[in-house]
Design an enzyme around this catalytic site. Structure first.
Site, PDB file in Angstrom:
ATOM      1  NE  ARG A   1      11.777   4.989 -17.193  1.00 56.67           N
ATOM      2  CZ  ARG A   1      10.853   5.350 -18.081  1.00 56.67           C
ATOM      3  NH1 ARG A   1       9.814   4.565 -18.281  1.00 56.67           N
ATOM      4  NH2 ARG A   1      10.960   6.450 -18.741  1.00 56.67           N
TER       5      ARG A   1
ATOM      6  CE  LYS B   1       5.875  -6.436   0.455  1.00 57.42           C
ATOM      7  NZ  LYS B   1       6.107  -7.428  -0.575  1.00 57.42           N
TER       8      LYS B   1
ATOM      9  NE  ARG C   1       3.198 -10.736  -6.195  1.00 56.31           N
ATOM     10  CZ  ARG C   1       4.022  -9.941  -6.878  1.00 56.31           C
ATOM     11  NH1 ARG C   1       4.754  -9.039  -6.270  1.00 56.31           N
ATOM     12  NH2 ARG C   1       4.109 -10.043  -8.198  1.00 56.31           N
TER      13      ARG C   1
HETATM   14  C1  BTN Z   1       4.679 -10.730  -0.521  1.00 58.19           C
HETATM   15  O1  BTN Z   1       5.574 -11.358  -1.091  1.00 58.19           O
HETATM   16  O2  BTN Z   1       4.674  -9.503  -0.481  1.00 58.19           O
HETATM   17  C2  BTN Z   1       3.566 -11.472   0.148  1.00 58.19           C
HETATM   18  C3  BTN Z   1       3.888 -11.790   1.572  1.00 58.19           C
HETATM   19  C4  BTN Z   1       2.787 -12.498   2.308  1.00 58.19           C
HETATM   20  C5  BTN Z   1       3.217 -12.925   3.688  1.00 58.19           C
HETATM   21  C6  BTN Z   1       2.089 -13.485   4.492  1.00 58.19           C
HETATM   22  S1  BTN Z   1       2.503 -13.625   6.194  1.00 58.19           S
HETATM   23  C7  BTN Z   1       1.054 -14.530   6.476  1.00 58.19           C
HETATM   24  C8  BTN Z   1       0.894 -15.487   5.313  1.00 58.19           C
HETATM   25  N1  BTN Z   1       1.646 -16.686   5.525  1.00 58.19           N
HETATM   26  C9  BTN Z   1       2.629 -16.825   4.656  1.00 58.19           C
HETATM   27  O3  BTN Z   1       3.433 -17.777   4.622  1.00 58.19           O
HETATM   28  N2  BTN Z   1       2.642 -15.794   3.806  1.00 58.19           N
HETATM   29  C10 BTN Z   1       1.579 -14.866   4.095  1.00 58.19           C
END
Ligand code: BTN
Length: 262
Positions: free
Chosen positions: A260, A129, A60
């Site tokens: 926080r 995570k 993201r």
């Molecule tokens: C995040 O930032 O939390 C989202 C991560 C998403 C990663 C997955 S791995 C499979 C798919 N291919 C990518 O390039 N990204 C998503």
């Protein structure tokens, strides 16, 4: 040979296997980028790409997504919806609910969701995570296409990471890779069908139940803005985060939420 054996995956998918057209790759730039290129060339809804290694995995907000082949599961699913992207608000939260359902079905306790779409695993008093979700939409006159990219840590990644991380190996027992992918795909297909019929309304209560920071003091960090402090209430009907701030209830559409510091 790729870590995913398509024959074995098909048997794990059982009755549901006809809903998917899966390709397993040793390596690609990003499963989502590869699937987007195939979608351009007419790949059907239900197409899936799973890859052992991504050379340019995307997260993201323009971040990179790094993962080691044996220690992660990275895949993308193509789905098509009627109408415009406006109908799809809350879709990425619904994807999170589908993953949480799948993990529960596999007997994994302690998985929850963090707005907008991280899957966290409870580790004692803290959370790490466990999985990230990247949903990318594009539309044309036929409707809207979603590329749903998912990266799950089977084991916690190493390195100096900005956020606490977790791996499924830290939960009760590590599911077998084919079983994990099959269960998650089945949950995703069911969830996307339900979303197409009823939208985020069908997922909102469950998302709130999975919200690990419900009722807690959080801060929203967005680029170029001062942190916004408040108490995390839940998601609204469009998937925006409801934050109880000093100015009343605010709807948050983007940013990173963190607890926080005490
Ligand atoms: C995040 O930032 O939390 C989202 C991560 C998403 C990663 C997955 S791995 C499979 C798919 N291919 C990518 O390039 N990204 C998503």
């Amino acid at each position: 040979m790729a870590l995913i054996d398509l024959v074995l995956l098909k048997s794990r998918l059982g009755d549901c296997s006809g809903r998917f057209d899966v390709d397993a790759l040793d390596e690609c730039d990003s499963t989502s980028s590869e699937l987007a290129r195939r979608a351009e060339r007419g790949a059907p809804a239900g197409s899936v790409i799973v890859a052992d290694r991504q050379t340019a995995g995307r997260g993201r907000r323009g971040r990179a997504w790094l993962s080691a082949p044996a220690d992660s599961l990275t895949f993308s699913l193509l789905w098509r919806f009627e109408g415009s992207p406006a109908r799809l608000s809350g879709l990425s939260l619904a994807v999170g609910v589908a993953l949480a359902r799948g993990l529960r079905r596999l007997g994994i306790a302690g998985a929850g969701l963090k707005w907008p779409n991280d899957v966290l695993l409870r580790l004692g008093d803290a959370h790490g995570k466990l999985a990230g979700i990247l949903v990318e939409l594009s539309s044309d006159r036929r409707g809207t296409q979603a590329i749903i990219g998912i990266g799950i840590n089977l084991r916690p990644p190493n390195g100096d990471l900005a956020q606490a991380v977790a791996g499924l190996s830290q939960a009760a027992s590590l599911p077998e890779r084919h079983e994990l992918l099959a269960v998650l795909l089945a949950e995703l297909a069911g969830a996307m069908t339900l979303f197409d019929e009823r939208g985020f309304a069908a997922f909102r209560a469950e998302w709130d139940d999975c919200n690990v920071w419900r009722g807690q003091a959080v801060q929203i960090l967005a680029e170029g803005q001062a942190p916004l402090l408040g108490s995390c209430l839940g998601a609204d009907a469009d998937g925006a985060l409801l934050l109880h701030t000093a100015n009343g209830i605010e709807r948050i559409f983007s940013g990173d939420v963190s607890l926080r510091p005490a």
